[in-house]
Design a protein around this motif. Structure first.
Motif, PDB file in Angstrom:
ATOM      1  N   ASP A 101       0.869  -1.182   0.000  1.00 22.95           N
ATOM      2  CA  ASP A 101       0.000   0.000   0.000  1.00 22.95           C
ATOM      3  C   ASP A 101       0.907   1.234   0.000  1.00 22.95           C
ATOM      4  O   ASP A 101       1.538   1.554   1.016  1.00 22.95           O
ATOM      5  CB  ASP A 101      -0.886  -0.026   1.250  1.00 22.95           C
ATOM      6  CG  ASP A 101      -1.875   1.145   1.296  1.00 22.95           C
ATOM      7  OD1 ASP A 101      -1.530   2.242   0.812  1.00 22.95           O
ATOM      8  OD2 ASP A 101      -2.974   0.963   1.847  1.00 22.95           O
ATOM      9  N   ALA A 102       0.962   1.936  -1.136  1.00 21.55           N
ATOM     10  CA  ALA A 102       1.875   3.077  -1.289  1.00 21.55           C
ATOM     11  C   ALA A 102       1.644   4.149  -0.234  1.00 21.55           C
ATOM     12  O   ALA A 102       2.586   4.722   0.320  1.00 21.55           O
ATOM     13  CB  ALA A 102       1.742   3.674  -2.689  1.00 21.55           C
ATOM     14  N   GLY A 103       0.390   4.435   0.064  1.00 23.69           N
ATOM     15  CA  GLY A 103       0.075   5.460   1.044  1.00 23.69           C
ATOM     16  C   GLY A 103       0.537   5.065   2.439  1.00 23.69           C
ATOM     17  O   GLY A 103       1.101   5.880   3.181  1.00 23.69           O
ATOM     18  N   MET A 104       0.296   3.816   2.801  1.00 20.43           N
ATOM     19  CA  MET A 104       0.708   3.322   4.117  1.00 20.43           C
ATOM     20  C   MET A 104       2.227   3.277   4.220  1.00 20.43           C
ATOM     21  O   MET A 104       2.803   3.620   5.256  1.00 20.43           O
ATOM     22  CB  MET A 104       0.119   1.927   4.364  1.00 20.43           C
ATOM     23  CG  MET A 104       0.470   1.337   5.715  1.00 20.43           C
ATOM     24  SD  MET A 104      -0.159   2.312   7.114  1.00 20.43           S
ATOM     25  CE  MET A 104      -1.925   2.040   6.937  1.00 20.43           C
ATOM     26  N   LEU A 105       2.870   2.876   3.131  1.00 21.19           N
ATOM     27  CA  LEU A 105       4.332   2.799   3.117  1.00 21.19           C
ATOM     28  C   LEU A 105       4.942   4.185   3.331  1.00 21.19           C
ATOM     29  O   LEU A 105       5.863   4.365   4.132  1.00 21.19           O
ATOM     30  CB  LEU A 105       4.805   2.219   1.778  1.00 21.19           C
ATOM     31  CG  LEU A 105       6.305   1.961   1.623  1.00 21.19           C
ATOM     32  CD1 LEU A 105       6.783   0.921   2.632  1.00 21.19           C
ATOM     33  CD2 LEU A 105       6.611   1.495   0.194  1.00 21.19           C
ATOM     34  N   GLU A 106       4.403   5.168   2.637  1.00 16.63           N
ATOM     35  CA  GLU A 106       4.924   6.534   2.736  1.00 16.63           C
ATOM     36  C   GLU A 106       4.676   7.129   4.122  1.00 16.63           C
ATOM     37  O   GLU A 106       5.565   7.767   4.705  1.00 16.63           O
ATOM     38  CB  GLU A 106       4.276   7.416   1.669  1.00 16.63           C
ATOM     39  CG  GLU A 106       4.818   8.837   1.661  1.00 16.63           C
ATOM     40  CD  GLU A 106       4.201   9.690   0.562  1.00 16.63           C
ATOM     41  OE1 GLU A 106       4.506  10.895   0.499  1.00 16.63           O
ATOM     42  OE2 GLU A 106       3.407   9.149  -0.239  1.00 16.63           O
ATOM     43  N   SER A 107       3.482   6.935   4.658  1.00 18.01           N
ATOM     44  CA  SER A 107       3.163   7.510   5.964  1.00 18.01           C
ATOM     45  C   SER A 107       3.965   6.851   7.079  1.00 18.01           C
ATOM     46  O   SER A 107       4.395   7.521   8.033  1.00 18.01           O
ATOM     47  CB  SER A 107       1.659   7.379   6.252  1.00 18.01           C
ATOM     48  OG  SER A 107       1.263   6.018   6.325  1.00 18.01           O
ATOM     49  N   THR A 108       4.213   5.540   6.967  1.00 18.66           N
ATOM     50  CA  THR A 108       5.023   4.842   7.972  1.00 18.66           C
ATOM     51  C   THR A 108       6.468   5.319   7.914  1.00 18.66           C
ATOM     52  O   THR A 108       7.105   5.544   8.945  1.00 18.66           O
ATOM     53  CB  THR A 108       4.965   3.314   7.755  1.00 18.66           C
ATOM     54  OG1 THR A 108       3.607   2.860   7.806  1.00 18.66           O
ATOM     55  CG2 THR A 108       5.765   2.589   8.834  1.00 18.66           C
ATOM     56  N   TYR A 141      10.033  -0.658   1.041  1.00 21.10           N
ATOM     57  CA  TYR A 141       9.887  -1.583  -0.090  1.00 21.10           C
ATOM     58  C   TYR A 141       8.408  -1.845  -0.313  1.00 21.10           C
ATOM     59  O   TYR A 141       7.654  -2.090   0.629  1.00 21.10           O
ATOM     60  CB  TYR A 141      10.578  -2.915   0.195  1.00 21.10           C
ATOM     61  CG  TYR A 141      12.074  -2.808   0.389  1.00 21.10           C
ATOM     62  CD1 TYR A 141      12.959  -2.942  -0.670  1.00 21.10           C
ATOM     63  CD2 TYR A 141      12.596  -2.564   1.662  1.00 21.10           C
ATOM     64  CE1 TYR A 141      14.330  -2.843  -0.479  1.00 21.10           C
ATOM     65  CE2 TYR A 141      13.967  -2.454   1.861  1.00 21.10           C
ATOM     66  CZ  TYR A 141      14.820  -2.597   0.786  1.00 21.10           C
ATOM     67  OH  TYR A 141      16.181  -2.486   0.992  1.00 21.10           O
ATOM     68  N   ALA A 142       8.002  -1.806  -1.580  1.00 22.11           N
ATOM     69  CA  ALA A 142       6.617  -2.105  -1.919  1.00 22.11           C
ATOM     70  C   ALA A 142       6.453  -3.560  -2.320  1.00 22.11           C
ATOM     71  O   ALA A 142       5.337  -4.026  -2.561  1.00 22.11           O
ATOM     72  CB  ALA A 142       6.150  -1.201  -3.065  1.00 22.11           C
ATOM     73  N   ASP A 143       7.577  -4.291  -2.350  1.00 22.76           N
ATOM     74  CA  ASP A 143       7.559  -5.679  -2.818  1.00 22.76           C
ATOM     75  C   ASP A 143       8.446  -6.531  -1.904  1.00 22.76           C
ATOM     76  O   ASP A 143       9.612  -6.188  -1.653  1.00 22.76           O
ATOM     77  CB  ASP A 143       8.066  -5.742  -4.262  1.00 22.76           C
ATOM     78  CG  ASP A 143       8.102  -7.157  -4.796  1.00 22.76           C
ATOM     79  OD1 ASP A 143       7.053  -7.667  -5.207  1.00 22.76           O
ATOM     80  OD2 ASP A 143       9.203  -7.759  -4.784  1.00 22.76           O
TER      81      ASP A 143
END
Length: 212
Positions: A14-21, A35-37
């Motif tokens: 989840d790009a949004g969750m990854l960025e906010s974390t 990492y998104a993968d």
């Protein structure tokens, strides 16, 4: 940017969750590698690296539990914090049985995640220091000659030079010579320090110092 003992690996599709974390962790001074993968993460992470990993449970391809399994196969000691919006009991049980450090449901409380990450980093650093200390101790003992090792163990057990000389059937002056060499090689000046090294190496039971 080089990796530090405080590196936090975040794996979430989840790009949004990854960025906010990532933003949250960096806001308190932590180094983050997002990492998104899951496979990309496994290809880039060093099994010996310290820090911790935040893994989403459900992702296309490799999910968090699969990543955890692969890290264990590689001998990685990274503490793993799972995050998931689908925290059903069997998954949580499986994660903890496989050694998960924590399991946090989405959407998570920011302070809860930060506290968990800080605790995981602290535990990982302590484990790393213990491992380095063990390796150093083993290296010191391995450097002893066979005769020095013969003197090292009874010396660590608290036997006097006279007692060791009787045990090995050699002169006291010879034992005094080897005793000095052993302490010099180990880098210590007191017999209790020799005892401590033997205990740390698992060669001596502190409750049975005089038993042979």
């Amino acid at each position: 940017m080089s990796e530090s003992p405080h590196t936090v690996y975040v794996v979430d599709d989840d790009a949004g969750m990854l960025e906010s974390t990532q933003w949250l962790l960096e806001s308190v001074g932590l180094q983050v590698k997002p990492y998104a993968d899951g496979r990309q993460f496994l290809e880039s992470v060093n099994p010996a690296q310290t820090g911790c990993a935040i893994l989403d449970i459900r992702m296309p391809g490799l999910g968090g539990l699969n990543i955890q399994e692969e890290l264990q196969k590689r001998g990685s000691q990274l503490p793993i914090i799972f995050v998931s919006g689908h925290a059903d009991v069997p998954i949580v049980v499986r994660a903890f049985r496989s050694g998960a450090f924590d399991f946090i449901e989405k959407p998570f409380n920011e302070q809860l995640l930060l506290d968990s990450v800080q605790q995981a980093l602290q535990e990982n650093q302590q484990a790393s220091r213990r491992q380095q200390g063990d390796q150093h101790t083993e290296t010191l003992i391995a450097a002893l000659t066979r005769r020095e090792r013969d003197v090292f163990m009874p010396l660590a057990q608290g036997y006097t030079s006279r007692e060791i000389a009787e045990q090995l059937d050699v002169g006291i002056k010879t034992i005094d010579l080897y005793r000095a060499r052993v302490m010099k090689r180990l880098g210590v000046e007191r017999v209790p320090d020799v005892t401590g090294i033997a205990i740390a190496a698992g060669l001596l039971d502190p409750l049975k110092l005089r038993e042979r």
